[in-house]
Scaffold this active site. Sequence first.
Site, mmCIF file in Angstrom:
data_model
loop_
_atom_site.group_PDB
_atom_site.id
_atom_site.type_symbol
_atom_site.label_atom_id
_atom_site.label_comp_id
_atom_site.label_asym_id
_atom_site.label_seq_id
_atom_site.Cartn_x
_atom_site.Cartn_y
_atom_site.Cartn_z
ATOM 1 N N GLU A 136 0.857 -1.187 0.000
ATOM 2 C CA GLU A 136 0.000 0.000 0.000
ATOM 3 C C GLU A 136 0.899 1.245 0.000
ATOM 4 O OE1 GLU A 136 -2.176 0.854 3.604
ATOM 5 O OE2 GLU A 136 -3.903 1.564 2.495
ATOM 6 N N LYS B 257 -10.314 -0.288 -1.613
ATOM 7 C CA LYS B 257 -10.290 -0.633 -0.177
ATOM 8 C C LYS B 257 -11.645 -0.393 0.475
ATOM 9 C CE LYS B 257 -7.309 0.333 3.864
ATOM 10 N NZ LYS B 257 -6.305 1.309 4.393
ATOM 11 N N CYS C 294 -4.461 -3.725 3.467
ATOM 12 C CA CYS C 294 -4.059 -3.238 4.798
ATOM 13 C C CYS C 294 -5.112 -3.415 5.895
ATOM 14 C CB CYS C 294 -3.601 -1.790 4.671
ATOM 15 S SG CYS C 294 -2.662 -1.194 6.088
HETATM 16 O O1 LIG Z 1 -1.799 7.190 6.090
HETATM 17 C C1 LIG Z 1 -1.271 7.147 4.984
HETATM 18 O O2 LIG Z 1 -0.376 7.947 4.665
HETATM 19 C C2 LIG Z 1 -1.668 6.145 3.993
HETATM 20 N N1 LIG Z 1 -2.615 5.177 4.462
HETATM 21 C C3 LIG Z 1 -2.283 4.094 5.149
HETATM 22 O O3 LIG Z 1 -1.152 3.883 5.434
HETATM 23 C C4 LIG Z 1 -3.368 3.137 5.554
HETATM 24 C C5 LIG Z 1 -4.595 3.900 5.772
HETATM 25 S S1 LIG Z 1 -4.368 5.289 6.882
HETATM 26 N N2 LIG Z 1 -2.975 2.426 6.727
HETATM 27 C C6 LIG Z 1 -3.628 1.400 7.277
HETATM 28 O O4 LIG Z 1 -4.661 0.954 6.783
HETATM 29 C C7 LIG Z 1 -2.960 0.839 8.522
HETATM 30 C C8 LIG Z 1 -3.760 -0.216 9.251
HETATM 31 C C9 LIG Z 1 -3.067 -0.588 10.498
HETATM 32 O O5 LIG Z 1 -1.943 -0.236 10.762
HETATM 33 C C10 LIG Z 1 -3.779 -1.440 11.477
HETATM 34 O O6 LIG Z 1 -4.865 -1.955 11.175
HETATM 35 O O7 LIG Z 1 -3.247 -1.601 12.586
#
Ligand SMILES: O=C(O)CNC(=O)[C@H](CS)NC(=O)CCC(=O)C(=O)O
Length: 269
Positions: A43, A114, A156
Site C-alpha cells: 500500500e 479498499k 491493509c
Molecule cells: O496514512 C497514509 O499515509 C496512507 N494510508 C495508510 O497507510 C493506511 C490507511 S491510513 N494504513 C492502514 O490501513 C494501517 C492499518 C493498520 O496499521 C492497522 O490496522 O493496525
Amino acid sequence: MESYLAAAIQMTSTADIEANLDQAYALIGIAVRRGARLVSLPENFAFLGLEAEKLALAPRIAEMSEKFLVSAARDWAVTLLGGGYPVMAEQTAKCYNTALLVGPEGQELGRYRKLHLFDVNLPDGNTYHESDSIVPGKDLVVVSSDTLGNLGLSVCYDLRFPELYRALSAAGAEVLLVPSAFTAFTGKDHWRVLLQARAIENTCYVIAAAQTGEHYPRRQTYGHAMIVDPWGNVLSDAGDTTGIAIGEINPMRLEAVRRQLPVLQHRQL
Ligand SMILES: O=C(O)CNC(=O)[C@H](CS)NC(=O)CCC(=O)C(=O)O
C-alpha cells in the site's frame, strides 16, 4: 494452476513519487530474477506522505502509478499488484484507495477499492483519519488466473475484518493478497497473527507486501512483508529492512491442507 514463486515487496516509500517508483522497479527486478511470477507492491508504494499532500497530488499519483504498473509488469513480464494508491472518485473531492492487478502483457486483470478505512486514534498519540481523503469501495474482487490460481484482493486495514476474507474464499479465492502499510505500533502485536489467522481459517495462501521504517517524522511502519501458507506457516519474512519475501505457491499443498482441514465445507453460516 502450477507451482510458482510469489514475492511480497517491502519498501520505505516517502512523498517523493519518482524515488518511490525507482525503488519499486529495482525490487520487482530482484523478485523476478529470483523467479517470482506474481509480485505484490505494498500500500502507498508510489506515495507515502501527509494526507493533505496526497489529496492535492492524487490525480498525478494515480496517473504515474498506473503507467508504472503497466510498464513494469511488461518490462519484467510478471503479474504485478500495486496497492493502494489514490484514484479520484466520482462526485466527491475524495479518492478510492485502489489496488490494481496487471498481467505480464500490461493488461488490467482486476481493480479493488479498499473497503475498510483506517480511522483510528492510537495510544501512541498518532491519529489516522483515512476517510478524510478516501471513500470506501463496495465490491469484492477475486481474479481467476489459469496459471496463478484465484487471487482475492484486499488492502491493509481490511485485514482486521475476517468476514471479507471469508467472502473471498467462499467466492473461490486460493491466494489472498494484503498489500499494507501497517503502523509500527499495531504491527508488532497484530500483523503476523492476523495474517496467519486469515491463512488458517480460509485455508489460503497469504501474500502480504509491506511498508517499513520511517516515512516522515512520526510516521513509522512495521515491515515484515511475508508469505504465509494455508497451514499458517510463514514461508518467508522480509524482516524490517527494504527487500522481498518470496515463497512457493503450491496447488498440491493447498489441496492437501484443504483435504486435511475441510473448514470451507463445514461452514454453517
Ligand atoms: O496514512 C497514509 O499515509 C496512507 N494510508 C495508510 O497507510 C493506511 C490507511 S491510513 N494504513 C492502514 O490501513 C494501517 C492499518 C493498520 O496499521 C492497522 O490496522 O493496525
